[in-house]
Design a protein around this motif. Structure first.
Motif, mmCIF file in Angstrom:
data_model
loop_
_atom_site.group_PDB
_atom_site.id
_atom_site.type_symbol
_atom_site.label_atom_id
_atom_site.label_comp_id
_atom_site.label_asym_id
_atom_site.label_seq_id
_atom_site.Cartn_x
_atom_site.Cartn_y
_atom_site.Cartn_z
ATOM 1 N N TRP A 178 27.463 66.683 62.942
ATOM 2 C CA TRP A 178 27.195 65.291 62.572
ATOM 3 C C TRP A 178 28.417 64.816 61.807
ATOM 4 C CZ3 TRP A 178 26.984 61.461 59.014
ATOM 5 C CH2 TRP A 178 26.284 60.305 59.362
ATOM 6 N N GLY A 179 29.098 63.812 62.352
ATOM 7 C CA GLY A 179 30.314 63.310 61.723
ATOM 8 C C GLY A 179 31.049 62.405 62.686
ATOM 9 N N SER A 180 32.320 62.179 62.420
ATOM 10 C CA SER A 180 33.133 61.274 63.221
ATOM 11 C C SER A 180 33.475 61.898 64.569
ATOM 12 C CB SER A 180 34.427 60.933 62.475
ATOM 13 O OG SER A 180 35.250 62.083 62.389
ATOM 14 N N ARG A 181 34.234 61.166 65.373
ATOM 15 C CA ARG A 181 34.640 61.701 66.670
ATOM 16 C C ARG A 181 35.388 63.020 66.505
ATOM 17 N NH1 ARG A 181 36.135 58.956 72.059
ATOM 18 N NH2 ARG A 181 37.229 60.613 73.169
ATOM 19 N N GLY A 182 36.165 63.137 65.434
ATOM 20 C CA GLY A 182 36.901 64.375 65.196
ATOM 21 C C GLY A 182 36.004 65.567 64.928
ATOM 22 N N ASP A 183 34.719 65.314 64.608
ATOM 23 C CA ASP A 183 33.759 66.400 64.418
ATOM 24 C C ASP A 183 32.998 66.715 65.699
ATOM 25 O OD1 ASP A 183 34.049 66.801 61.507
ATOM 26 O OD2 ASP A 183 33.255 64.770 61.362
ATOM 27 N N VAL A 184 33.014 65.781 66.648
ATOM 28 C CA VAL A 184 32.235 65.938 67.871
ATOM 29 C C VAL A 184 33.094 66.388 69.053
ATOM 30 C CG1 VAL A 184 30.772 64.752 69.563
ATOM 31 C CG2 VAL A 184 30.528 64.247 67.115
ATOM 32 N N GLU A 185 34.272 65.786 69.214
ATOM 33 C CA GLU A 185 35.088 66.084 70.393
ATOM 34 C C GLU A 185 35.459 67.557 70.515
ATOM 35 O OE1 GLU A 185 39.078 64.498 72.721
ATOM 36 O OE2 GLU A 185 38.025 63.216 71.319
ATOM 37 N N PRO A 186 35.763 68.272 69.412
ATOM 38 C CA PRO A 186 36.054 69.706 69.582
ATOM 39 C C PRO A 186 34.885 70.482 70.188
ATOM 40 C CG PRO A 186 36.836 68.932 67.452
ATOM 41 C CD PRO A 186 36.020 67.823 68.022
ATOM 42 N N GLY A 222 41.869 65.884 64.205
ATOM 43 C CA GLY A 222 42.102 65.696 65.629
ATOM 44 C C GLY A 222 43.320 64.853 65.925
ATOM 45 N N THR A 223 43.465 63.737 65.217
ATOM 46 C CA THR A 223 44.611 62.862 65.454
ATOM 47 C C THR A 223 45.910 63.558 65.072
ATOM 48 O OG1 THR A 223 43.200 60.958 64.946
ATOM 49 C CG2 THR A 223 45.572 60.570 65.015
ATOM 50 N N THR A 224 45.899 64.276 63.954
ATOM 51 C CA THR A 224 47.094 64.996 63.518
ATOM 52 C C THR A 224 47.508 66.034 64.561
ATOM 53 O OG1 THR A 224 46.446 64.713 61.196
ATOM 54 C CG2 THR A 224 48.110 66.385 61.684
ATOM 55 N N THR A 225 46.540 66.773 65.086
ATOM 56 C CA THR A 225 46.842 67.793 66.081
ATOM 57 C C THR A 225 47.352 67.172 67.375
ATOM 58 O OG1 THR A 225 45.134 69.240 65.144
ATOM 59 C CG2 THR A 225 45.887 69.739 67.379
ATOM 60 N N THR A 226 46.719 66.084 67.809
ATOM 61 C CA THR A 226 47.131 65.428 69.053
ATOM 62 C C THR A 226 48.540 64.869 68.942
ATOM 63 O OG1 THR A 226 44.830 64.855 69.546
ATOM 64 C CG2 THR A 226 46.529 63.652 70.744
ATOM 65 N N ALA A 227 48.840 64.202 67.824
ATOM 66 C CA ALA A 227 50.181 63.648 67.625
ATOM 67 C C ALA A 227 51.220 64.760 67.530
ATOM 68 C CB ALA A 227 50.216 62.777 66.374
ATOM 69 N N SER A 228 50.878 65.841 66.838
ATOM 70 C CA SER A 228 51.810 66.959 66.700
ATOM 71 C C SER A 228 52.083 67.607 68.042
ATOM 72 C CB SER A 228 51.241 67.994 65.723
ATOM 73 O OG SER A 228 51.022 67.439 64.448
ATOM 74 N N ARG A 229 51.038 67.788 68.837
ATOM 75 C CA ARG A 229 51.188 68.401 70.152
ATOM 76 C C ARG A 229 52.025 67.522 71.079
ATOM 77 N NH1 ARG A 229 46.565 68.741 74.472
ATOM 78 N NH2 ARG A 229 47.519 70.098 76.022
ATOM 79 N N ALA A 230 51.941 66.195 70.892
ATOM 80 C CA ALA A 230 52.705 65.262 71.723
ATOM 81 C C ALA A 230 54.150 65.140 71.282
ATOM 82 C CB ALA A 230 52.045 63.886 71.699
ATOM 83 N N GLY A 231 54.489 65.694 70.114
ATOM 84 C CA GLY A 231 55.857 65.580 69.602
ATOM 85 C C GLY A 231 56.167 64.208 69.050
#
Length: 405
Positions: free
Chosen positions: A8-16, A317-326
């Motif tokens: 239960w939480g934001s998208r960053g808690d559900v999408e994983p 989630g956003t931090t990981t996605t941005a980091s993975r994208a360079g």
């Protein structure tokens, strides 16, 4: 085998959990996700073909008011979520369940349902920020604050546990008694267990020595996203230099005041185009100029590879996605674990931590100037090559084997 995954939480808690459910399915087992009934989350699960069960109220109804939730709101929400977990997870498990994995806002109730059923329970987290540690103090939590001047982290974490008990203890032990289970006297540690799983990238979130608990690192749970970008967005991206992306996800009332205006003026001052993510905060352009484009929910994995920089709140989630994208980052943390992620971005040299939660045109321009520098860009691309993508696979294999362990 059938497992229940719940959050239960934001998208960053559900999408994983969607990523994990897909990998569990690849191993020949069934995964059901019990998550908030927000339309965005329901659609996300449907697109992935993952069976889902609604859990509790929508997150949007709790966080998207004109002001952030208060301590009194938390005192009402905590017992309601405990009740929802006992009811929802117990009902979902009636069809047969071999394990329960829980994450998100402190999932009190999930371990207790597993205990009653006699099946394995796993608590997973997306960062080490909320785990008891000798090295740092706990974050803010509703309830009686620690005495001013207290610096002993062991004392501070003990007082944090007392606040958790005040929030969840009464409801949890009442529901445990109703199903014939004895009371627990430390709800936080009961929920966390002695061996929580850490679903975070080891470069972005190093775990060694960060907590007194016996962590099980798996790597971040990343859902592969192959959706095409909308045609209008593609046209905007193709029509000029890469824009600066600005988005605050599910922050709603937590987003910085006037952030859209501040970001647009900052980007324009640097001769950059801008891409606003509407999000729950409802970011919108301040005029009809063609250098600004507003987008809804899109494939960030594809989008972040095509922007000059990502300005965001610092969710895991956003931090990981941005980091993975360079993509170079400017992180403007607001609550919870976000200052931690901002600090890691700065420490790694892949962006800037804008620790003042209220950016001005001047301060955001300065941060963007650093983020857009060749040195930061080169460092961001180098770190991108180190980000692991197999975390959900690792976790799925552990989970599927949990029954036998």
């Amino acid at each position: 085998m059938r497992v229940l995954l719940t959050s239960w939480g934001s998208r960053g808690d559900v999408e994983p959990l969607v990523a994990l459910a897909i990998e569990v399915r690849e191993l020949g087992a069934e995964a059901v996700v019990c998550a908030p009934p927000d339309e965005e989350f329901v659609k996300l699960l449907e697109q992935a073909g993952v069976p889902s069960v609604p859990l509790g109220p929508t997150v949007h109804s709790v966080v998207a008011g004109p002001k952030p939730p208060t301590g009194e709101d938390a005192l009402k929400l905590a017992p309601a979520l405990v009740a929802a977990r006992f009811e929802t997870l117990s009902a979902a498990a009636e069809e047969g369940c071999d394990a329960i994995l829980a994450t998100g806002l402190l999932p009190a109730g999930a371990r207790d349902v597993a205990e009653k059923l006699g099946i394995p329970y796993v608590y997973a987290c997306f960062h080490t920020f909320g785990l008891p540690s000798r090295h740092f103090a706990p974050g803010m939590r509703p309830g009686t604050p620690s005495p001013e001047g207290e610096t002993d982290n062991r004392v501070l974490w003990r007082q944090d546990a007392e606040r958790v008990d005040a929030l969840y203890g009464g409801a949890l032990n009442s529901h445990r008694a109703a199903i014939g289970l004895p009371p627990v006297d430390n709800v936080r540690d009961h929920v966390f267990t002695g061996s929580p799983w850490l679903a975070a990238d080891p470069v972005l979130c190093p775990s060694e020595g960060m907590t007194d608990l016996d962590l099980v690192p798996t790597g971040a749970w990343i859902r592969p996203d192959d959706r095409p970008l909308p045609a209008a967005l593609e046209e905007f991206l193709d029509s000029g230099e890469p824009p600066v992306y600005v988005g605050f996800g599910s922050m709603a009332a937590y987003a910085p005041k006037d952030i859209a205006r501040v970001a647009i003026e900052s980007a324009r001052g640097l001769g950059r185009r801008i891409l606003l993510a509407r999000g729950w905060a409802g970011l919108a352009s301040i005029d009809d100029a063609g250098d600004c484009f507003v987008v809804g929910e899109v494939n960030q994995q594809a989008l972040f590879r095509r922007v000059a920089a990502v300005v965001h709140h610092g969710g895991a989630g956003t931090t990981t996605t941005a980091s993975r994208a360079g993509a170079p980052q400017v992180v403007v943390p607001r609550i919870a674990d976000q200052p931690f992620w901002a600090g890691r971005v700065a420490e790694l040299g892949i962006g800037v931590a804008h620790q003042d939660p209220l950016p001005t045109v001047e301060s955001l321009t300065a941060a963007l100037t650093t983020a857009l520098s060749p040195a930061t860009g080169a460092r961001a691309k180098a770190v991108a090559d180190t980000i692991r993508t197999d975390g959900a696979t690792v976790a799925a294999k552990l989970l599927v084997s949990a029954k036998d362990g």
